[in-house]
Each structure stands twice: as structure tokens, then as C-alpha cells.
Design a protein around this motif. Structure first.
Motif, PDB file in Angstrom:
ATOM      1  N   GLN A   1      -7.411  11.974 -23.702  1.00 42.60           N
ATOM      2  CA  GLN A   1      -7.817  12.549 -22.428  1.00 42.60           C
ATOM      3  C   GLN A   1      -7.699  11.496 -21.338  1.00 42.60           C
ATOM      4  N   GLN A   3      -8.715   9.694 -18.000  1.00 42.03           N
ATOM      5  CA  GLN A   3      -9.903   9.502 -17.162  1.00 42.03           C
ATOM      6  C   GLN A   3      -9.472   8.941 -15.821  1.00 42.03           C
ATOM      7  N   THR A  24      -6.524   5.238 -13.303  1.00 43.29           N
ATOM      8  CA  THR A  24      -6.466   6.148 -14.436  1.00 43.29           C
ATOM      9  C   THR A  24      -6.424   5.361 -15.749  1.00 43.29           C
ATOM     10  N   TYR A 113      -6.275  16.821 -15.174  1.00 37.27           N
ATOM     11  CA  TYR A 113      -7.476  15.996 -15.282  1.00 37.27           C
ATOM     12  C   TYR A 113      -7.915  15.583 -13.882  1.00 37.27           C
ATOM     13  N   TRP A 114      -9.238  15.481 -13.704  1.00 37.96           N
ATOM     14  CA  TRP A 114      -9.790  15.230 -12.374  1.00 37.96           C
ATOM     15  C   TRP A 114     -10.805  14.100 -12.397  1.00 37.96           C
TER      16      TRP A 114
END
Length: 124
Positions: A1, A3, A24, A113-114
Motif C-alpha cells: 500500500q 503511503q 510517498t 491512494y490519498w
């Protein structure tokens, strides 16, 4: 994932400048990264997007004033904002996403993704 963490928000007077950064966990194989904003009582809007090759897209409201850039080696996305206006006041979010066939970059980002956001306030 993936981030994402935004930084660089703050308060500035109209006509001033701010630079936002988004760090990121990795950018490998992330085709698109973008900046979005949401003002109180308004829907979230796309501000700028940048592809892995550096190709950019901007909303009409910021074109000519904002510049997005990314450094894939450092896993960072930057938004340089010049000529800020009170209507630029909003929470700014960065996103990492893959383009989806048939969707705009704004719509594609909904599946990505945020980060948590950073506040930008521009006073007149």
C-alpha cells in the motif's frame, strides 16, 4: 500500500506563494500523481496531475499560477503555488493512482491512494 504525507501548507496573503510537498512510500509503477483540494462546503476538485514521464494537467482555475513536479528518485511530488488568491483556500491532498480507461484523471484518482491533507489559507 502506498503511503503519502503532505507538508508545506500555511497561511499567506493574496499574491503570495507557497510550495507543497508530498512524500510517498514509493513511486515505482505509480503512473499518476496529483493534487486535489477541498474548501469548506464545496466538493473536492482536481488541481493538477503529473504522469510518470512528467506530463502535466491543470485545472483552469490554477493554470499559469501553479506548477506540479515530481521526483521519482526521491519519491516526492511538489506543487509550487504562485499568485495565490483567497479562493485557493482549501485543504490540499495529494494522491497516487493509475489512470483508468474511460475516466478522467480526477475520476481515476478516486480509486487511488490519498494523503491526509495540508491546509492552505489565503487572506485578502
Amino acid at each position: 500500500q502506498v503511503q503519502l504525507v503532505e507538508s508545506g501548507g500555511g497561511s499567506v496573503q493574496a499574491g503570495g506563494s507557497l510550495s507543497l510537498s508530498c512524500t510517498t512510500s514509493y513511486t515505482y509503477n505509480i503512473e499518476c500523481m496529483g493534487w486535489f483540494r477541498q474548501a469548506p462546503g464545496k466538493e473536492r476538485e482536481g488541481v493538477a496531475a503529473i504522469g510518470h514521464d512528467g506530463t502535466t494537467s491543470y485545472s483552469d482555475s490554477v493554470k499559469g499560477r501553479f506548477t506540479a513536479s515530481r521526483d521519482n528518485g526521491k519519491n516526492t511530488l511538489t506543487l509550487q503555488m504562485n499568485g495565490l488568491k483567497p479562493e485557493d483556500t482549501a485543504m490540499y491532498y495529494c494522491a497516487a493512482f493509475q489512470p483508468r480507461f474511460g475516466l478522467s484523471w480526477v475520476a481515476s484518482a478516486e480509486f487511488g491512494y490519498w494523503g491526509q491533507g495540508t491546509q492552505v489559507t489565503v487572506s485578502s
